[in-house]
Write a protein that holds these residues in place. Sequence first.
Motif, PDB file in Angstrom:
ATOM      1  N   ARG A 130     -45.395  96.397 -15.403  1.00  0.00           N
ATOM      2  CA  ARG A 130     -46.274  97.445 -15.961  1.00  0.00           C
ATOM      3  C   ARG A 130     -47.061  97.160 -16.837  1.00  0.00           C
ATOM      4  NH1 ARG A 130     -45.252 103.238 -16.685  1.00  0.00           N
ATOM      5  NH2 ARG A 130     -44.201 103.108 -14.785  1.00  0.00           N
ATOM      6  N   LEU A 131     -46.786  96.290 -17.916  1.00  0.00           N
ATOM      7  CA  LEU A 131     -47.588  95.727 -18.673  1.00  0.00           C
ATOM      8  C   LEU A 131     -48.878  95.043 -17.976  1.00  0.00           C
ATOM      9  CD1 LEU A 131     -46.955  94.302 -22.352  1.00  0.00           C
ATOM     10  CD2 LEU A 131     -48.767  92.981 -20.796  1.00  0.00           C
ATOM     11  N   LEU A 132     -48.572  94.199 -17.129  1.00  0.00           N
ATOM     12  CA  LEU A 132     -49.585  93.245 -16.567  1.00  0.00           C
ATOM     13  C   LEU A 132     -50.405  94.177 -15.548  1.00  0.00           C
ATOM     14  CD1 LEU A 132     -47.492  90.288 -15.819  1.00  0.00           C
ATOM     15  CD2 LEU A 132     -49.121  90.332 -17.616  1.00  0.00           C
ATOM     16  N   GLU A 134     -51.390  97.257 -16.260  1.00  0.00           N
ATOM     17  CA  GLU A 134     -52.286  97.852 -17.143  1.00  0.00           C
ATOM     18  C   GLU A 134     -53.298  96.982 -17.628  1.00  0.00           C
ATOM     19  OE1 GLU A 134     -50.668 100.738 -19.925  1.00  0.00           O
ATOM     20  OE2 GLU A 134     -49.182 101.422 -18.319  1.00  0.00           O
ATOM     21  N   GLU A 135     -52.874  95.846 -17.985  1.00  0.00           N
ATOM     22  CA  GLU A 135     -53.659  94.807 -18.818  1.00  0.00           C
ATOM     23  C   GLU A 135     -53.944  93.484 -17.809  1.00  0.00           C
ATOM     24  OE1 GLU A 135     -54.347  95.652 -21.650  1.00  0.00           O
ATOM     25  OE2 GLU A 135     -52.683  96.898 -22.436  1.00  0.00           O
ATOM     26  N   CYS A 136     -54.292  94.029 -16.603  1.00  0.00           N
ATOM     27  CA  CYS A 136     -54.494  92.943 -15.488  1.00  0.00           C
ATOM     28  C   CYS A 136     -55.731  92.065 -16.127  1.00  0.00           C
ATOM     29  CB  CYS A 136     -54.640  93.438 -14.100  1.00  0.00           C
ATOM     30  SG  CYS A 136     -56.030  94.939 -14.144  1.00  0.00           S
ATOM     31  N   ALA A 137     -56.819  92.609 -16.576  1.00  0.00           N
ATOM     32  CA  ALA A 137     -58.022  91.812 -16.953  1.00  0.00           C
ATOM     33  C   ALA A 137     -57.586  90.951 -17.834  1.00  0.00           C
ATOM     34  CB  ALA A 137     -59.041  92.897 -17.240  1.00  0.00           C
ATOM     35  N   LEU A 138     -56.819  91.251 -18.886  1.00  0.00           N
ATOM     36  CA  LEU A 138     -56.519  90.235 -20.002  1.00  0.00           C
ATOM     37  C   LEU A 138     -55.683  89.003 -19.300  1.00  0.00           C
ATOM     38  CD1 LEU A 138     -55.655  92.692 -22.832  1.00  0.00           C
ATOM     39  CD2 LEU A 138     -57.834  91.022 -22.481  1.00  0.00           C
ATOM     40  N   ALA A 139     -54.801  89.664 -18.419  1.00  0.00           N
ATOM     41  CA  ALA A 139     -53.773  88.584 -17.845  1.00  0.00           C
ATOM     42  C   ALA A 139     -54.528  87.773 -16.658  1.00  0.00           C
ATOM     43  CB  ALA A 139     -52.732  89.639 -17.052  1.00  0.00           C
ATOM     44  N   GLY A 140     -55.714  88.079 -16.258  1.00  0.00           N
ATOM     45  CA  GLY A 140     -56.450  87.175 -15.421  1.00  0.00           C
ATOM     46  C   GLY A 140     -55.837  87.363 -13.777  1.00  0.00           C
ATOM     47  N   ASP A 144     -54.196  94.708  -8.198  1.00  0.00           N
ATOM     48  CA  ASP A 144     -53.064  94.883  -6.973  1.00  0.00           C
ATOM     49  C   ASP A 144     -52.226  93.636  -6.906  1.00  0.00           C
ATOM     50  OD1 ASP A 144     -55.464  93.355  -6.089  1.00  0.00           O
ATOM     51  OD2 ASP A 144     -54.962  94.368  -3.963  1.00  0.00           O
ATOM     52  N   PHE A 145     -52.130  92.816  -7.967  1.00  0.00           N
ATOM     53  CA  PHE A 145     -51.466  91.645  -7.622  1.00  0.00           C
ATOM     54  C   PHE A 145     -50.098  91.807  -6.977  1.00  0.00           C
ATOM     55  CE2 PHE A 145     -50.030  92.792 -11.928  1.00  0.00           C
ATOM     56  CZ  PHE A 145     -48.663  92.763 -12.047  1.00  0.00           C
ATOM     57  N   GLY A 146     -49.661  90.854  -6.358  1.00  0.00           N
ATOM     58  CA  GLY A 146     -48.492  90.987  -5.692  1.00  0.00           C
ATOM     59  C   GLY A 146     -47.275  90.241  -6.530  1.00  0.00           C
ATOM     60  N   ILE A 147     -46.040  90.433  -6.383  1.00  0.00           N
ATOM     61  CA  ILE A 147     -44.879  89.838  -7.022  1.00  0.00           C
ATOM     62  C   ILE A 147     -43.934  89.339  -5.821  1.00  0.00           C
ATOM     63  CG2 ILE A 147     -42.811  90.526  -8.695  1.00  0.00           C
ATOM     64  CD1 ILE A 147     -44.266  92.661  -9.411  1.00  0.00           C
ATOM     65  N   GLY A 212     -53.298  85.542  -6.134  1.00  0.00           N
ATOM     66  CA  GLY A 212     -53.180  86.717  -6.685  1.00  0.00           C
ATOM     67  C   GLY A 212     -51.657  87.193  -6.834  1.00  0.00           C
ATOM     68  N   THR A 213     -50.668  86.273  -7.113  1.00  0.00           N
ATOM     69  CA  THR A 213     -49.443  86.698  -6.871  1.00  0.00           C
ATOM     70  C   THR A 213     -48.693  86.239  -8.320  1.00  0.00           C
ATOM     71  OG1 THR A 213     -49.014  84.919  -5.679  1.00  0.00           O
ATOM     72  CG2 THR A 213     -49.419  86.735  -4.393  1.00  0.00           C
ATOM     73  N   VAL A 214     -47.508  86.730  -8.685  1.00  0.00           N
ATOM     74  CA  VAL A 214     -46.667  86.238  -9.919  1.00  0.00           C
ATOM     75  C   VAL A 214     -45.490  86.317  -9.239  1.00  0.00           C
ATOM     76  CG1 VAL A 214     -46.090  86.782 -12.357  1.00  0.00           C
ATOM     77  CG2 VAL A 214     -48.549  87.507 -11.279  1.00  0.00           C
ATOM     78  N   ASP A 215     -44.778  85.155 -10.001  1.00  0.00           N
ATOM     79  CA  ASP A 215     -43.084  85.201  -9.653  1.00  0.00           C
ATOM     80  C   ASP A 215     -42.640  85.971 -10.785  1.00  0.00           C
ATOM     81  OD1 ASP A 215     -43.457  83.476 -11.605  1.00  0.00           O
ATOM     82  OD2 ASP A 215     -42.688  81.632 -10.411  1.00  0.00           O
ATOM     83  N   PHE A 216     -41.107  86.121 -10.767  1.00  0.00           N
ATOM     84  CA  PHE A 216     -40.399  86.656 -11.759  1.00  0.00           C
ATOM     85  C   PHE A 216     -40.566  85.956 -13.068  1.00  0.00           C
ATOM     86  CE2 PHE A 216     -37.248  88.439  -8.153  1.00  0.00           C
ATOM     87  CZ  PHE A 216     -38.151  89.627  -8.200  1.00  0.00           C
TER      88      PHE A 216
END
Length: 713
Positions: A130-132, A134-140, A144-147, A212-216
């Motif tokens: 949820r944080l990422l 909302e803060e996707c720009a700061l997180a790079g 719509d990044f995938g998990i 554009g993905t992130v793991d746990f």
Amino acid sequence: MEPTSVRSLIRAMRGRDGHGVSGLGASGCGLERAAFHRHRDGVFPNDEQRAVVEAVRESLLVLSPMGTGKTRTAAAAVARAMTDGIAPEKILGLTFTNRAAEAMRRALAEALPEDSHRVALFNLHGLCARLLREECALAGLPPDFGILDEDESAELLWQFISRRDRSEKYDDDRRAALGAYEKFVFRFLTGEERGSVPDEFLMYRDAMYRDGTVDFTGLIARAWRVLRADRTARERWRTRFAWILVDEAQDINLAEYRVIALLGEKSRCVKMFGDTHQTIFEWRFAQPRQVIEAFAAEFSPRRLALKINYRCAPALVEASNALRRVHVPSREPFPEPGLLGVEGRIEMSSAEDSEQELRALVEKVEEWRRAGVALREIAVLARAKGFAPGEAKAEAGDLQVALSLLPGVSLRGRAVEEGSTIPVPGLTVGLSARRVEGPEPEDGMTTTGPDGTFLFDGLPAGSYDVALSDPSQRWVAKTVRRIPAGGKEVVIEVVRGLVLAGRAVAADGSPLDTTGLMVRTTGKDGNTHWENLGADGSFRREGLPPGRVTVTVGPMGWGEEGAVHAARTVAAEAGTTDLVVPLPRGKPIRGRLQFPPGVDPSEDAEVVVRPSRGGEEAWVEVGADGSFTTQALEVGVPQDLLATWEEKGLFGEAREVMPGVAGVVVRLEPGLAIAGRVLDPDGAPLAGAAVEAEGPSGAEEAWAESGADGGFV
């Protein structure tokens, strides 16, 4: 003859009416809910629970063993906080698993029928996602990044591991590779790991960036970076929550705790519930001791304990405590039995083989049935992985019970002092599968007995790794790999650990300022340990093997605010108790990265600082605007700053920069490319080869993998 299968199953718990119950659970006999109303004083909450509920505006560390009403107490505490004027939207509930989150949601719905849906309730990964978002720009990250789930993560990482490393480093196990990556990242984030990053990990990380993905693991890591690097975002999220409850705190690690701590810094109202006796996620790098120590140091919580168990019959609670006092020594209190109204005793038995064990069990069930107990009231519990495929039936009268037979193999061992046969009791023994036949079992854990022995029963045939460690740090940790299950007893020799103690002092004789300072010790076995420096500059490390120890004292992490001393590394022999480490005065270097026209600033760029004349390098965290601040560096010693953004092919450097300088600008420019081909000894293209390119200073590194034609860039 010694029994070949001794499982010490609980056969019966006899009540006052002579009947028996083999299991007391949430659904089996309907006793759990009734137990809440059979407290010693007849009401909920009891005195211990009430103390938790009424401590609304302070941080708490609540020891809460299973069956002590933890979830209901936590829900009541939330309700009391709302009564005290805290808006439900300002309350954050965190759990470790989805199942725990659902249990908490049900308890809140019962306590707060109208407002429970307004409470922010997440598991840790869900909160960070949820944080990422909302803060996707700061997180790079794209909005719509995938998990990636664990299977997808393991498959992606596997693509970047060479054939040889797949076999030699990870035993052809994708999950083992992913576990090694997760462990490295968490240890790197918390400062426990400062080695070079393995090639496959870098390529895996870069692939997620591109996709554009992130793991746990990335959810935790990126959320932490956003909160640390951007003051505005940190303040926004700190202000959002005024009251934080953390469930199952014994199952989180230091990196996950750091996210929680950053969120709770403003309110200073964090309630952590947990039970160190129930830590079951050490295989996922849970660090209960370190988390509790950090929480105690940073939040000064009041310690409370829920001790009365209302879920199980007194005989079972007392037997469990008796076993744990022998095998799991602890300063934490054990649960006390509540008054369930189910008195009784536990019968223990053993059998020569599985057939005899099964027949004895069937006879016991038949005995209960003749006494009037319905079959639906009887539960038979067994470790399913303790039996190999196959089925047989045993008859007692007209009763048939079908159970799996053919038990799996055992792995037996004994811990002894090196060079002798003296047993070493009380060691923690961890078991993990290397290569097994059939489904891989879960990791196991036990403790060496008074004679130093340990046993893992009911295992699939195959090889296993066994890791010995000592909670008291009197013995050096040791891992033995590829032990075949089903073989002879393995004897593992362990070495008495040595102590290294000393203190840090200011090199110029001034009073030592310990702000932001930690001590890192690396023994001869390569194991590295980080801990806070004492207020008087003292440090102490136990459990070291004989030999040389490298000790580094200095700022913790990157750009630690307020540190006035620079790091210093010295060597000493394990057993030294009067080591003195003089710390020079230090100042940071502050600056920013200048990006080429058309390229937006990003924290994905990396900066490394190292002494110009050679020495240990340190990573520097880059903010979303390209700004950076190094840790405190020794005054008068010139430093080189090397910046890269591998994804964009950018490189920059600033040489001979003196600590204390502010406003340094490191200009990033397109780097040069190297192209070539990899051929095997016969001249044929070799695909999948890892290629490393190293710059003239030795700090600039790049990696590539050869394609189907052997080519790389």
